[in-house]
Enzyme design. Structure first.
Site, PDB file in Angstrom:
ATOM      1  N   ALA A  36      21.104  24.721  17.352  1.00  0.00           N
ATOM      2  CA  ALA A  36      21.507  25.019  18.731  1.00  0.00           C
ATOM      3  C   ALA A  36      21.950  26.472  18.817  1.00  0.00           C
ATOM      4  CB  ALA A  36      22.662  24.108  19.142  1.00  0.00           C
ATOM      5  N   GLY A  82      24.457  15.862  14.382  1.00  0.00           N
ATOM      6  CA  GLY A  82      23.636  15.203  13.377  1.00  0.00           C
ATOM      7  C   GLY A  82      22.251  15.806  13.343  1.00  0.00           C
ATOM      8  N   SER A 124      20.349   5.179  18.592  1.00  0.00           N
ATOM      9  CA  SER A 124      18.948   5.319  19.003  1.00  0.00           C
ATOM     10  C   SER A 124      18.288   3.952  19.090  1.00  0.00           C
ATOM     11  CB  SER A 124      18.218   6.162  17.951  1.00  0.00           C
ATOM     12  OG  SER A 124      16.828   6.052  18.104  1.00  0.00           O
ATOM     13  N   TYR A 149      16.216   8.749   8.866  1.00  0.00           N
ATOM     14  CA  TYR A 149      16.920   9.051  10.117  1.00  0.00           C
ATOM     15  C   TYR A 149      17.365   7.745  10.787  1.00  0.00           C
ATOM     16  CZ  TYR A 149      17.631  10.009  15.053  1.00  0.00           C
ATOM     17  OH  TYR A 149      18.161  10.043  16.322  1.00  0.00           O
ATOM     18  N   LYS A 153      21.257   5.999  11.328  1.00  0.00           N
ATOM     19  CA  LYS A 153      21.851   5.533  12.597  1.00  0.00           C
ATOM     20  C   LYS A 153      22.346   4.094  12.451  1.00  0.00           C
ATOM     21  CE  LYS A 153      21.316   9.171  15.168  1.00  0.00           C
ATOM     22  NZ  LYS A 153      22.469   9.935  15.621  1.00  0.00           N
ATOM     23  N   ASP A 294       4.712   5.332  14.143  1.00  0.00           N
ATOM     24  CA  ASP A 294       4.826   5.133  15.595  1.00  0.00           C
ATOM     25  C   ASP A 294       4.648   3.664  15.958  1.00  0.00           C
ATOM     26  OD1 ASP A 294       5.401   7.644  16.562  1.00  0.00           O
ATOM     27  OD2 ASP A 294       3.309   8.189  16.961  1.00  0.00           O
TER      28      ASP A 294
HETATM   29  P1  NAD Z   1      20.262  18.463  18.914  1.00  0.00           P
HETATM   30  O1  NAD Z   1      19.751  18.822  17.560  1.00  0.00           O
HETATM   31  O2  NAD Z   1      19.921  19.333  20.058  1.00  0.00           O
HETATM   32  O3  NAD Z   1      21.858  18.287  18.855  1.00  0.00           O
HETATM   33  C1  NAD Z   1      22.549  17.992  17.678  1.00  0.00           C
HETATM   34  C2  NAD Z   1      23.635  19.033  17.536  1.00  0.00           C
HETATM   35  O4  NAD Z   1      24.376  18.782  16.328  1.00  0.00           O
HETATM   36  C3  NAD Z   1      23.085  20.466  17.422  1.00  0.00           C
HETATM   37  O5  NAD Z   1      23.763  21.293  18.320  1.00  0.00           O
HETATM   38  C4  NAD Z   1      23.370  20.864  15.973  1.00  0.00           C
HETATM   39  O6  NAD Z   1      23.599  22.258  15.829  1.00  0.00           O
HETATM   40  C5  NAD Z   1      24.585  20.009  15.665  1.00  0.00           C
HETATM   41  N1  NAD Z   1      24.746  19.710  14.250  1.00  0.00           N
HETATM   42  C6  NAD Z   1      23.796  19.267  13.374  1.00  0.00           C
HETATM   43  N2  NAD Z   1      24.321  19.128  12.152  1.00  0.00           N
HETATM   44  C7  NAD Z   1      25.635  19.471  12.241  1.00  0.00           C
HETATM   45  C8  NAD Z   1      26.704  19.535  11.314  1.00  0.00           C
HETATM   46  N3  NAD Z   1      26.513  19.247  10.019  1.00  0.00           N
HETATM   47  N4  NAD Z   1      27.914  19.905  11.754  1.00  0.00           N
HETATM   48  C9  NAD Z   1      28.120  20.232  13.060  1.00  0.00           C
HETATM   49  N5  NAD Z   1      27.136  20.201  13.986  1.00  0.00           N
HETATM   50  C10 NAD Z   1      25.908  19.828  13.574  1.00  0.00           C
HETATM   51  O7  NAD Z   1      19.805  16.957  19.201  1.00  0.00           O
HETATM   52  P2  NAD Z   1      19.958  16.055  20.496  1.00  0.00           P
HETATM   53  O8  NAD Z   1      18.601  15.669  20.917  1.00  0.00           O
HETATM   54  O9  NAD Z   1      20.874  16.680  21.460  1.00  0.00           O
HETATM   55  O10 NAD Z   1      20.614  14.769  19.829  1.00  0.00           O
HETATM   56  C11 NAD Z   1      22.010  14.532  19.871  1.00  0.00           C
HETATM   57  C12 NAD Z   1      22.297  13.223  19.163  1.00  0.00           C
HETATM   58  O11 NAD Z   1      21.563  12.172  19.791  1.00  0.00           O
HETATM   59  C13 NAD Z   1      21.881  13.213  17.685  1.00  0.00           C
HETATM   60  O12 NAD Z   1      22.843  12.481  16.947  1.00  0.00           O
HETATM   61  C14 NAD Z   1      20.566  12.463  17.723  1.00  0.00           C
HETATM   62  O13 NAD Z   1      20.288  11.805  16.510  1.00  0.00           O
HETATM   63  C15 NAD Z   1      20.822  11.458  18.837  1.00  0.00           C
HETATM   64  N6  NAD Z   1      19.567  10.967  19.440  1.00  0.00           N
HETATM   65  C16 NAD Z   1      18.664  11.858  19.954  1.00  0.00           C
HETATM   66  C17 NAD Z   1      17.458  11.383  20.495  1.00  0.00           C
HETATM   67  C18 NAD Z   1      16.429  12.343  21.031  1.00  0.00           C
HETATM   68  O14 NAD Z   1      15.274  11.946  21.176  1.00  0.00           O
HETATM   69  N7  NAD Z   1      16.780  13.600  21.360  1.00  0.00           N
HETATM   70  C19 NAD Z   1      17.200  10.013  20.531  1.00  0.00           C
HETATM   71  C20 NAD Z   1      18.149   9.135  20.018  1.00  0.00           C
HETATM   72  C21 NAD Z   1      19.348   9.625  19.481  1.00  0.00           C
HETATM   73  N1  UFG Z   2       3.165  12.169  20.730  1.00  0.00           N
HETATM   74  C1  UFG Z   2       1.902  12.701  20.796  1.00  0.00           C
HETATM   75  N2  UFG Z   2       1.756  14.030  20.500  1.00  0.00           N
HETATM   76  C2  UFG Z   2       2.794  14.822  20.146  1.00  0.00           C
HETATM   77  C3  UFG Z   2       4.085  14.255  20.085  1.00  0.00           C
HETATM   78  C4  UFG Z   2       4.231  12.921  20.376  1.00  0.00           C
HETATM   79  O1  UFG Z   2       0.933  12.014  21.090  1.00  0.00           O
HETATM   80  O2  UFG Z   2       2.584  16.022  19.882  1.00  0.00           O
HETATM   81  C5  UFG Z   2       3.325  10.755  21.057  1.00  0.00           C
HETATM   82  C6  UFG Z   2       3.881   9.942  19.898  1.00  0.00           C
HETATM   83  O3  UFG Z   2       2.841   9.523  19.066  1.00  0.00           O
HETATM   84  C7  UFG Z   2       4.580   8.810  20.643  1.00  0.00           C
HETATM   85  C8  UFG Z   2       5.033   9.447  21.961  1.00  0.00           C
HETATM   86  O4  UFG Z   2       4.279  10.641  22.094  1.00  0.00           O
HETATM   87  O5  UFG Z   2       3.623   7.826  20.940  1.00  0.00           O
HETATM   88  C9  UFG Z   2       6.506   9.807  21.944  1.00  0.00           C
HETATM   89  O6  UFG Z   2       6.778  10.566  20.771  1.00  0.00           O
HETATM   90  P1  UFG Z   2       8.119  11.375  20.568  1.00  0.00           P
HETATM   91  O7  UFG Z   2       8.025  12.034  19.244  1.00  0.00           O
HETATM   92  O8  UFG Z   2       8.394  12.222  21.766  1.00  0.00           O
HETATM   93  O9  UFG Z   2       9.232  10.246  20.564  1.00  0.00           O
HETATM   94  P2  UFG Z   2       9.384   8.980  19.589  1.00  0.00           P
HETATM   95  O10 UFG Z   2       9.303   7.771  20.459  1.00  0.00           O
HETATM   96  O11 UFG Z   2       8.512   9.036  18.422  1.00  0.00           O
HETATM   97  O12 UFG Z   2      10.857   9.251  19.004  1.00  0.00           O
HETATM   98  C10 UFG Z   2      11.991   9.072  19.754  1.00  0.00           C
HETATM   99  C11 UFG Z   2      13.136   9.968  19.286  1.00  0.00           C
HETATM  100  C12 UFG Z   2      13.624   9.555  17.926  1.00  0.00           C
HETATM  101  C13 UFG Z   2      13.883   8.085  17.851  1.00  0.00           C
HETATM  102  C14 UFG Z   2      12.655   7.333  18.295  1.00  0.00           C
HETATM  103  C15 UFG Z   2      12.841   5.854  18.305  1.00  0.00           C
HETATM  104  O13 UFG Z   2      12.720  11.323  19.240  1.00  0.00           O
HETATM  105  O14 UFG Z   2      14.863  10.208  17.700  1.00  0.00           O
HETATM  106  O15 UFG Z   2      12.338   7.726  19.631  1.00  0.00           O
HETATM  107  O16 UFG Z   2      13.857   5.525  19.173  1.00  0.00           O
HETATM  108  F1  UFG Z   2      14.172   7.710  16.564  1.00  0.00           F
END
Ligand code: NAD
Ligand code: UFG
Length: 337
Positions: A36, A82, A124, A149, A153, A294
């Site tokens: 970030a 994370g 998640s 990952y 969780k 997937d």
């Molecule tokens: P992100 O990477 O933008 O945010 C995570 C933040 O944590 C970042 O700002 C990073 O710098 C910070 N971070 C990482 N490791 C660290 C550490 N050791 N100490 C302190 N800070 C640290 O990701 P996001 O998409 O905003 O996700 C936020 C949370 O939601 C994560 O826990 C992620 O696993 C969870 N999550 C995200 C998604 C998704 O698709 N984006 C889906 C399900 C769950």
């Molecule tokens: N996809 C493509 N092309 C790309 C990227 C993704 O076709 O370049 C497809 C993937 O195959 C999937 C769909 O788009 O069918 C969504 O993919 P994402 O990677 O955007 O999202 P996911 O569903 O794979 O993953 C998300 C979160 C993970 C979480 C997971 C299950 O990013 O953190 O859902 O909850 F673990």
């Protein structure tokens, strides 16, 4: 309330900090900025006219956490910090267990010592596992995860649940996100992935803005309506508001689980078509082999959050496309860190 937001400079964290501030809460952020930029928080301050206290520190740094809890009277913690790249977690499992699981344990220890017992955790949909029937409901058991990952969780969910069983003062809220996409409607904050995006929406946006040539659609031979995978895409602003709503659940002791999704599945091809329709930009794509791990299709039963928190997603696919595009056009190279 005074809220500590770990990982608050990141994608979902920064949007949540903004919603907390506009709802009248005070926010302290701890983030090591490994994925970030502090610029996100500067923009949140500009948008809200309110200040955020920021600590650059690792979530595993107990001394840093103790300092935060000593310096501020924290009422609740929202824990986003994370690592989140599924593929990277397979290559570097120890990093994922250390930061995600180890970091959550250190945080919980520091909270316990400081007498802070309200915690909202970013989980998640992946914890439902490979074999769960759709739509996913919170009453279903966690299933078999397919990468470190997802396993991290599931492990954190169990650890936090055990803490709340051992000490009835604790309130743990596990928020299971579906697929967060979109950006704040100001176009000032959004998703800024490093390197080649793993996720669909930022990849589409980078093709549209000319940073990538062509989208690969991973498989069009799934047993779905158009053969491409279906997901429950939820606007990041709705998701952020879900955290503000979830604060009320921290008034009840025990562990409370909520799905944060829309309840509707959308296919990869439908996402591409929606982006093209809303923005007028054509997205060249090719059909590529399936991506390992997937699942064909999953979406949320989001009714529990509606009933208990009064939260439901209000923004639709077209809002997600419009806001992603505004963010990407305003910031073609993200925060340029
Ligand atoms: P992100 O990477 O933008 O945010 C995570 C933040 O944590 C970042 O700002 C990073 O710098 C910070 N971070 C990482 N490791 C660290 C550490 N050791 N100490 C302190 N800070 C640290 O990701 P996001 O998409 O905003 O996700 C936020 C949370 O939601 C994560 O826990 C992620 O696993 C969870 N999550 C995200 C998604 C998704 O698709 N984006 C889906 C399900 C769950
Ligand atoms: N996809 C493509 N092309 C790309 C990227 C993704 O076709 O370049 C497809 C993937 O195959 C999937 C769909 O788009 O069918 C969504 O993919 P994402 O990677 O955007 O999202 P996911 O569903 O794979 O993953 C998300 C979160 C993970 C979480 C997971 C299950 O990013 O953190 O859902 O909850 F673990």
């Amino acid at each position: 309330m005074n809220i500590l937001v770990t990982g608050g400079a990141g994608y979902i964290g920064s949007h949540t900090v903004l919603e907390l501030l506009t709802s009248g809460h005070n926010v302290v952020v701890l983030d090591n900025l490994c994925n970030a930029s502090a610029e996100s928080l500067k923009r949140v301050e500009q948008l809200t006219g309110k200040a955020v206290t920021f600590y650059k520190a690792d979530i595993r740094d107990r001394a840093a956490l103790d300092k935060v809890f000593k310096s501020h009277r924290i009422d609740a913690v929202i824990h986003f910090a994370g690592l989140k790249a599924v593929g990277e977690s397979v290559a570097k499992p120890l990093d994922y267990y250390s930061v995600n699981v180890g970091g959550s344990v250190v945080l919980a220890q520091a909270m316990a010592q400081a007498g802070v017992t309200k915690l909202i955790f970013s989980s998640s949909a992946t914890v439902y596992g490979e074999d769960a029937p759709v739509p996913y409901k919170e009453t279903m058991p966690r299933g078999k995860t397919s990468n470190p990952y997802g396993t991290s969780k599931a492990m954190i969910e169990q650890i936090l649940t055990d803490i709340s069983i051992a000490d009835p003062q604790w309130s743990v809220v596990l928020l299971r996100y579906f697929n967060p996409v979109g950006a704040h409607p100001s176009g000032q904050i959004g998703e800024d992935p490093q390197g080649i995006p793993n996720n669909l929406m930022p990849f589409i946006a980078q093709v549209a803005v000319g940073r990538r040539e062509c989208l690969s659609i991973f498989g069009d031979d799934y047993d779905t309506e158009d053969g491409t995978c279906e997901r429950d895409y939820v606007h990041v602003v709705d998701l952020a508001k879900g955290h503000v709503s979830a604060l009320q659940a921290t008034e009840r002791s025990g562990t409370h689980i909520y799905n944060l999704g829309t309840g509707t599945g959308t296919s990869v091809k439908q996402m591409v078509e929606a982006f093209e329709r809303v923005t007028g930009v054509t997205i060249p794509y090719q059909i590529a082999p399936r991506r390992a791990g997937d699942l064909p299709a999953f979406w949320a039963d989001a009714s529990k959050a509606g009933k208990e928190l009064g939260w439901c997603a209000e923004l639709g696919i077209e809002d997600m496309m419009r806001d992603t595009w505004r963010w990407q056009q305003n910031n073609p190279t993200g925060y340029s860190r």
